[in-house]
Design an enzyme around this catalytic site. Structure first.
Site, short mmCIF file in Angstrom:
data_model
loop_
_atom_site.label_atom_id
_atom_site.label_comp_id
_atom_site.label_asym_id
_atom_site.label_seq_id
_atom_site.Cartn_x
_atom_site.Cartn_y
_atom_site.Cartn_z
N ALA A 1 60.88 59.46 41.69
CA ALA A 1 60.61 58.18 42.34
C ALA A 1 61.69 57.96 43.39
CB ALA A 1 60.60 57.06 41.31
N ASP B 1 70.87 57.05 45.47
CA ASP B 1 70.77 57.53 44.10
C ASP B 1 69.55 58.42 43.87
OD1 ASP B 1 73.07 56.05 43.47
OD2 ASP B 1 71.88 54.25 43.15
N LEU C 1 56.97 54.28 46.74
CA LEU C 1 56.00 53.20 46.60
C LEU C 1 56.15 52.18 47.71
CD1 LEU C 1 56.30 52.53 42.76
CD2 LEU C 1 54.85 54.18 43.95
N CYS D 1 58.77 45.03 37.41
CA CYS D 1 58.54 46.10 38.39
C CYS D 1 58.72 47.46 37.72
CB CYS D 1 59.49 45.96 39.56
SG CYS D 1 59.30 47.25 40.83
N CYS E 1 63.54 42.68 46.52
CA CYS E 1 62.97 43.35 47.69
C CYS E 1 61.97 42.50 48.45
CB CYS E 1 62.34 44.67 47.27
SG CYS E 1 60.93 44.51 46.15
#
Length: 431
Positions: free
Chosen positions: A35, A41, A61, A129, A226
């Site tokens: 992901a 990171d 995503l 999330c 976000c």
């Protein structure tokens, strides 16, 4: 086993026949979906796995309308972040896919966030999330891609246990630990999740990014929620739930009306500044804090700092990933450590479960408690401590006897502060 373990042989397997991700086959035959958020990171995770010989696929995503967030610092999953993730994937020579999850993100994360905030809670969208999007919907996509595991850049660890399952642990770097946001991860999800950065410190990860020549090596870390480009949560609530913004009264816990407000969404439990009360108070120069938000009555209740102290929290949506089950708990409760804010260390407490009720009693007064936030359970308060689960705080009980503080309150209903608070607006850590 962590990446780069000295126990791994030249074949990519350790002496037990497992690769660095704990799977019984060589890295070259192991497909890993990473992901990729576009940050340092997750980019380092993809690069390290690629270097070890795994078949790596990057997935990013698109979670919201990111047009206004392009080039905005301090967010994740925005337009610039998608471009950064794609650029890193190109550097590494791995396939990269961008998935449009905007509709499901709004339905599962943004809308519940707005609804919770409008009721006077302080929700944590990062938890939903992770549990509803990244570790649920993205899981399905990873499986469709034929992945053996899904790897992320979270600062936590998962390890195989003697019973054959996997357990979740805090990271080595306590200042970066993100287990608070992952308490809702299920045992089934842990079986397929891998967190390669769990035993690394952030400065080391950034140095790795520089050594690997990644284009995001010096990119700033994410901090904001976000989908709140302005940093003002009230803007999101007013846009999504305009009918929830109702003006009302500001009352002292002793019942006095001190002023009026333009909507509870403009206040955070524990807030001291910006109350709009001037120099009013129960005594000369008395600092006032938001003690409780009653959205149903459109009331903001304020009081002295002592009224913030909490000793018990009631929980909903509890997820248990520790050994045994909650039903087997002793009637005296289970001695654990709990964390009620992402920026505080775990404190000792006792977990109780009786029929459908689950609650935690703190061993010490805790000031930073807010309904909607998480209460996460740990085996101890040390780095690498096992995560036992957690739940969302539905209500709290004050550590003070309010009637002793105010012997003859004009309005006793206001003193039933079953929702307590934080001294300052809880800092939103990246998830």
């Amino acid at each position: 086993m962590e990446l780069g373990s000295s126990d791994v042989t030249s074949s990519g397997l350790d002496h037990a026949g497992l690769n660095s991700l704990g799977l019984p086959k060589p890295p070259a035959l192991t497909r890993v979906v990473v992901a990729m958020s576009g940050g340092v990171d997750s980019s380092v995770v993809a690069a390290l796995l690629k270097r070890e010989g795994y078949e790596v696929i990057g997935v990013t995503l698109q979670l919201y309308d990111h047009g206004e967030a392009v080039h905005r610092k301090g967010a994740c999953c925005a337009g610039q972040d998608i471009q950064d993730a794609r650029q890193v994937a190109d550097q590494l020579g791995i396939p990269h896919y961008v998935l449009d999850y905007e509709e499901r993100f709004r339905r599962k994360v943004i809308d519940p966030f707005a609804q919770s905030y409008a009721t006077g809670e302080t929700p944590i969208p990062c938890v939903s999330c992770n549990s509803e999007i990244k570790f649920a919907d993205l899981f399905e996509t990873a499986q469709h891609l034929g992945a053996d595991v899904l790897a992320t850049g979270h600062y936590v660890s998962s390890k195989a246990e003697a019973d054959g399952g996997r357990a979740l642990y805090r990271s080595l770097d306590s200042s970066r630990d993100q287990s608070y946001f992952l308490f809702a991860t299920t045992n089934a999800q842990l079986e397929l999740l891998r967190f390669p950065l769990g035993d690394l410190a952030k400065p080391d990860v950034r140095q790795m990014a520089r050594q690997l020549g990644l284009v995001v090596a010096d990119k700033a870390d994410s901090q904001d929620i976000c989908f709140v480009p302005s940093g003002k949560y009230s803007d999101v609530i007013e846009r999504l739930s305009p009918g929830a913004v109702v003006p009302g009264e500001i009352l002292h816990v002793d019942g006095r009306v001190l002023g009026r407000h333009s909507g509870v969404i403009h206040y955070t439990i524990g807030q001291r500044r910006g109350l709009g009360l001037g120099a009013v108070g129960a005594g000369a120069g008395e600092p006032l804090y938001v003690i409780r938000l009653d959205a149903a009555k459109a009331q903001v209740i304020v009081g002295p700092r002592q009224a913030l102290a909490t000793r018990r929290v009631h929980l909903r949506g509890v997820n248990w990933i520790g050994p045994g089950s909650l039903q087997d708990m002793d009637e005296h409760g289970l001695e654990i450590f709990v964390q009620v804010r992402s920026t505080r260390a775990p404190i000792p407490g006792f977990l109780h479960a009786h029929e459908s009720e689950i609650w935690v009693d703190f061993a010490l007064d805790e000031d930073g408690v807010s309904p909607g936030q998480a209460c996460v359970f740990y085996e101890n308060d040390q780095p690498r401590a096992r995560v036992l689960g957690g739940g969302f705080i539905s209500a709290t009980e004050s550590a003070l006897q309010m009637r002793e503080m105010f012997p003859k309150p004009p309005n006793e209903d206001l003193l039933d502060t079953n929702e307590s608070s934080d001294l300052v607006s809880p800092k939103r850590s990246a998830c």
